[in-house]
Structure formats: structure tokens, C-alpha cells
Design a protein around this motif. Structure first.
Motif, mmCIF file in Angstrom:
data_model
loop_
_atom_site.group_PDB
_atom_site.id
_atom_site.type_symbol
_atom_site.label_atom_id
_atom_site.label_comp_id
_atom_site.label_asym_id
_atom_site.label_seq_id
_atom_site.Cartn_x
_atom_site.Cartn_y
_atom_site.Cartn_z
ATOM 1 N N ALA A 353 0.824 -1.220 0.000
ATOM 2 C CA ALA A 353 0.000 0.000 0.000
ATOM 3 C C ALA A 353 0.852 1.261 0.000
ATOM 4 O O ALA A 353 0.351 2.351 -0.280
ATOM 5 C CB ALA A 353 -0.930 0.002 1.221
ATOM 6 N N GLY A 354 2.152 1.122 0.303
ATOM 7 C CA GLY A 354 3.034 2.281 0.300
ATOM 8 C C GLY A 354 3.509 2.682 -1.070
ATOM 9 O O GLY A 354 4.036 3.786 -1.243
ATOM 10 N N VAL A 355 3.355 1.806 -2.050
ATOM 11 C CA VAL A 355 3.828 2.124 -3.401
ATOM 12 C C VAL A 355 2.745 1.953 -4.458
ATOM 13 O O VAL A 355 2.800 2.592 -5.514
ATOM 14 C CB VAL A 355 5.054 1.257 -3.774
ATOM 15 C CG1 VAL A 355 6.257 1.642 -2.932
ATOM 16 C CG2 VAL A 355 4.753 -0.229 -3.590
ATOM 17 N N ALA A 356 1.784 1.091 -4.198
ATOM 18 C CA ALA A 356 0.732 0.821 -5.193
ATOM 19 C C ALA A 356 -0.408 1.812 -4.997
ATOM 20 O O ALA A 356 -1.407 1.521 -4.347
ATOM 21 C CB ALA A 356 0.219 -0.607 -5.058
ATOM 22 N N VAL A 357 -0.215 3.024 -5.529
ATOM 23 C CA VAL A 357 -1.233 4.064 -5.415
ATOM 24 C C VAL A 357 -1.499 4.654 -6.795
ATOM 25 O O VAL A 357 -0.693 4.519 -7.717
ATOM 26 C CB VAL A 357 -0.783 5.192 -4.460
ATOM 27 C CG1 VAL A 357 -0.616 4.664 -3.050
ATOM 28 C CG2 VAL A 357 0.516 5.830 -4.943
#
Length: 417
Positions: A353-357
Motif C-alpha cells: 500500500a506504500g507504493v501501489a497508489v
């Protein structure tokens, strides 16, 4: 109206100033908007609004509160400045003028001629001029003494040729402080001169740089036979390294006390607030009770607290002159190290969730602060050298080029004949 902050300490004269500030701010400044960026060079309306805000402060006698009256300031005390920022808490201030007030102003006061001070400080206070600093070059950024932008004296003026890069907000700036090489036959630190340059002058080409995140806050500038008047030298010719030292110390001092003055609460409190976003992210991801997640959040809280206390101590020390302005390097270095560690903690906590935005969304792991503070005010590696050599007494890093004439060193430019 209920008392605000330290209002109960006001003398009669300070009370009158407070009421004047309160009335003018309420009538002329826009309210602070939650989540509005302090600075966004791509938002031209916001930049224009900050010009209007600074002009409104000038019109109300609230610009340059502690500056001498001969330079357009109010000539008042630190107490008056504190009162102003207490009253300004509900409002947006002119935060796009950060470079002007944090960097350029101290340099002009320390090294500028009376003509330069009386010309450019009032214009800054009126909101006429947004400033940038022109330091880094495509051939190198951290080795500031190695700049190769050339300034030659011809027909009673200076002519500048070369390029600068990574200039924050360059496309919106009116004036700049530019470090250039004026003598190639002496060691690299000795042949530099600092100039005041008009960013709209003939021969200046400004190109926004599109970053990997899509932003275009930084620019590259090309100088082709740009004329600068003789009287627009800051300090002495070939003494630009001395001026640059003040410039860098001012930048780091600004970072230590908080770049955007008036953003933080004006009245210092003893409590240290904990960032609620860490626990909120853990709850959102369903790991709030996970032992490892709790360890990550706990460490983030600790480094935040240590950073805030250290920054407060350094900022207060610089303000009271118990510490030299160069002590801002400690806070600047700490910001870089803390932000990198916090980002690593939050990245582990967030996982995918920290990179897949979605594009343009905030991954909420603090990556922006890492990229900013590892470069701004000097790279982390340069700041490590500065703190170790200036404050810990460690030996200076070996540099065989320090005493050689600059035209005998290897660099990415044709040597002048």
C-alpha cells in the motif's frame, strides 16, 4: 475575544501593536485552509496570492517587523515579531517568499552595499520580488566551490555565461543570487563572486524540469551573455565563497527554525504531539494489533520526538545567539536522517500500500520529505562532513585540489585561453 497565547504579558505599547495587527490581518489576509500546500510553484494562483499577501502586510506596517526602518522594516523587537505570529495563526502568510526572507535577506544585510539593501530589501518586503538562489550546476552540485559559470568584466559591467540547475521556483522568481567564477588562475575557493541577477534579463532562459513524480518545481537556467551591473556584486569580487558561507548558514538556520515562518504554533508548548497518521494507517491496513507494526510506530514516535526537541534547541540557540547560525547544519542533517528512517519504517508498515497508489496520490510513507531533505541545504554526505569537521573536531577531509589553481583542475568546461 479570548486571549491568544501571551496576550496577558503585553505592555500598553505591545497591546496597541497587537490590536493593530489583529484588525489588519482580519481585514486583508485570507484564512488558512486545511491541507492547502504551504508552497506549490505549479499553482500560479497561489504564488500570485502570496504576492498579494506580502503586499497587504507591507501596506499595514507589518512587513519586516524586526528590520531597520532605513530598509523598509518596522525597527521593532523580537517581542513584536512574536505577537505578530500569534495573531497570524488563523491566516495564510506569504510562504513562497521563503528563499527571500530565509536566505537572501540575511546575505544582503551581512554583505550587501547600502544601495543594494535600500533597493532590494524594501522591494522584497512589498512583495515585488520573489528570489531564488543560483548555486548548483549540471557539472556538479555538492562541490559548490567547483562552479564553472563564468563572469567576465567587460566595458564596465559583468557578463555571465553558463548554466544553473535545481532552482526551486525559478520560473516564478524575479531576482536571484548567483555564484560565478571570476578568476580561474587561483584556487577554486578564491576565484568566486556572488551577483544579484535579474531573472527576466535578456539572455536568461528558464526551463522547468519535469521530475519522476510529475512535478515541475525545479528549473534549469541558461545564461548567455547576461549583463550584470558593476554595483550588483554582493560582497567583494573573488570573495564569493565567504558570501556563500553566509548563504548556506542562513538556509540551514531557516530549516532549523522552520522554513515557513508562521506555520507552526507561535506559542511554544512543552508537550510533543504524536502524529496520528501512523496509527491510522495501521488500523486501515488491519495491523494495529500486530507486534511488529506496533514496534515500527513506536520507533517513529521516538525519532519524531528526538528530532522536534533537537530542532527546538538548535533553533532557540541560533535565535538567542548562544549557537552560531551554522549550527542549523545539525538540524538539517538530522532532518535528512530522521526522514529517511521514518520513511523506511512507514514503508515496512504499509507494505504494497506504500507504493501501489494511483498517479498523483500520496503513498503516505514520507518519500517527499526524504527526497527534499537529502538534497536541500546540501546533500546528506556534505552535511555529515560539515557537522563532523565544524562541531566534532574531526580532521578535514583530504582535498588535494584545495590549493591548486582552478584552471589546472579537471572540470567539464573548456579552459579559458
Amino acid at each position: 475575544m479570548a486571549q491568544i497565547g501571551t496576550e496577558d504579558r503585553d505592555t500598553a505599547e505591545e497591546r496597541a501593536f497587537r490590536l493593530k495587527a489583529r484588525e489588519h490581518l482580519k481585514a486583508h489576509l485570507p484564512p488558512r485552509v486545511a491541507d492547502e500546500p504551504h508552497m506549490d510553484w505549479e499553482d500560479k494562483a497561489l504564488v500570485a496570492r502570496d504576492r498579494q499577501i506580502q503586499r497587504a502586510l507591507w501596506d499595514g506596517g507589518l512587513a519586516g517587523i524586526m528590520l531597520p526602518t532605513e530598509y523598509g522594516g518596522q525597527g521593532l523587537s523580537r517581542r513584536h515579531s512574536d505577537i505578530f505570529y500569534e495573531e497570524a495563526q488563523p491566516y495564510r502568510l506569504a510562504w513562497h517568499f521563503g528563499n527571500a526572507f530565509n536566505i537572501v535577506l540575511p546575505v544582503l544585510l551581512a554583505h550587501g552595499t547600502e544601495d543594494l539593501k535600500k533597493t532590494y530589501i524594501p522591494a522584497m518586503l512589498r512583495g515585488d520580488h520573489i528570489w531564488c538562489q543560483l548555486l548548483s550546476e549540471p557539472s556538479g552540485g555538492s562541490d559548490l566551490a567547483g562552479v564553472i559559470m563564468r563572469a567576465e568584466h567587460k566595458d564596465g559591467k559583468w557578463v555571465l555565461n553558463g548554466s544553473k540547475v535545481w532552482t526551486t521556483g525559478g520560473m516564478d522568481c524575479d531576482m536571484g543570487m548567483c555564484l560565478a567564477r571570476t578568476d580561474w588562475t587561483v584556487p577554486k575557493h578564491s576565484g568566486l563572486t556572488m551577483f544579484v541577477v535579474d531573472m527576466k534579463a535578456p539572455g536568461v532562459t528558464i526551463t522547468p524540469l519535469k521530475l519522476i513524480d510529475g512535478g515541475q518545481d525545479f528549473c534549469q537556467e541558461f545564461f548567455d551573455d547576461v549583463a550584470v551591473a558593476d554595483d550588483h556584486v554582493i560582497g567583494k569580487v573573488n570573495d564569493g565563497w565567504h558570501v556563500a558561507g553566509t548563504q548556506l548558514a542562513s538556509e540551514r538556520a531557516g530549516m532549523a527554525r522552520g522554513w515557513h515562518e508562521g506555520v507552526a504554533a507561535a506559542v511554544e508548548v512543552n508537550e510533543i504531539g504524536l502524529d496520528p497518521s501512523y496509527a491510522a494507517l495501521a488500523r486501515e491496513l488491519g495491523v494495529a494489533e500486530d507486534p511488529r507494526a506496533r514496534q515500527l510506530i513506536g520507533e517513529a514516535y521516538v525519532i519524531d520526538a528526538v528530532y522536534k526537541l533537537t530542532t527546538r534547541r538548535v533553533g532557540n540557540g541560533i535565535m538567542s545567539r548562544a549557537l552560531p547560525p551554522t549550527a542549523g547544519a545539525v538540524s538539517s542533517l538530522m532532518a535528512a536522517r530522521v526522514n529517511a528512517r521514518r520513511c523506511a519504517l512507514m514503508s515496512e508498515l504499509a507494505g504494497p500500500a506504500g507504493v501501489a497508489v494511483e498517479q498523483g496520490s500520496d503513498p503516505r510513507i514520507g518519500m517527499l520529505r526524504v527526497t527534499t531533505h537529502r538534497i536541500g541545504g546540501g546533500t546528506t554526505e556534505m552535511q555529515l562532513n560539515s557537522v563532523s569537521e565544524r562541531y566534532l573536531g574531526l580532521p578535514r577531509e583530504a582535498d588535494v585540489s584545495r590549493d591548486l589553481p582552478f584552471n589546472q583542475l579537471r572540470h567539464n568546461a573548456a579552459r579559458p585561453g
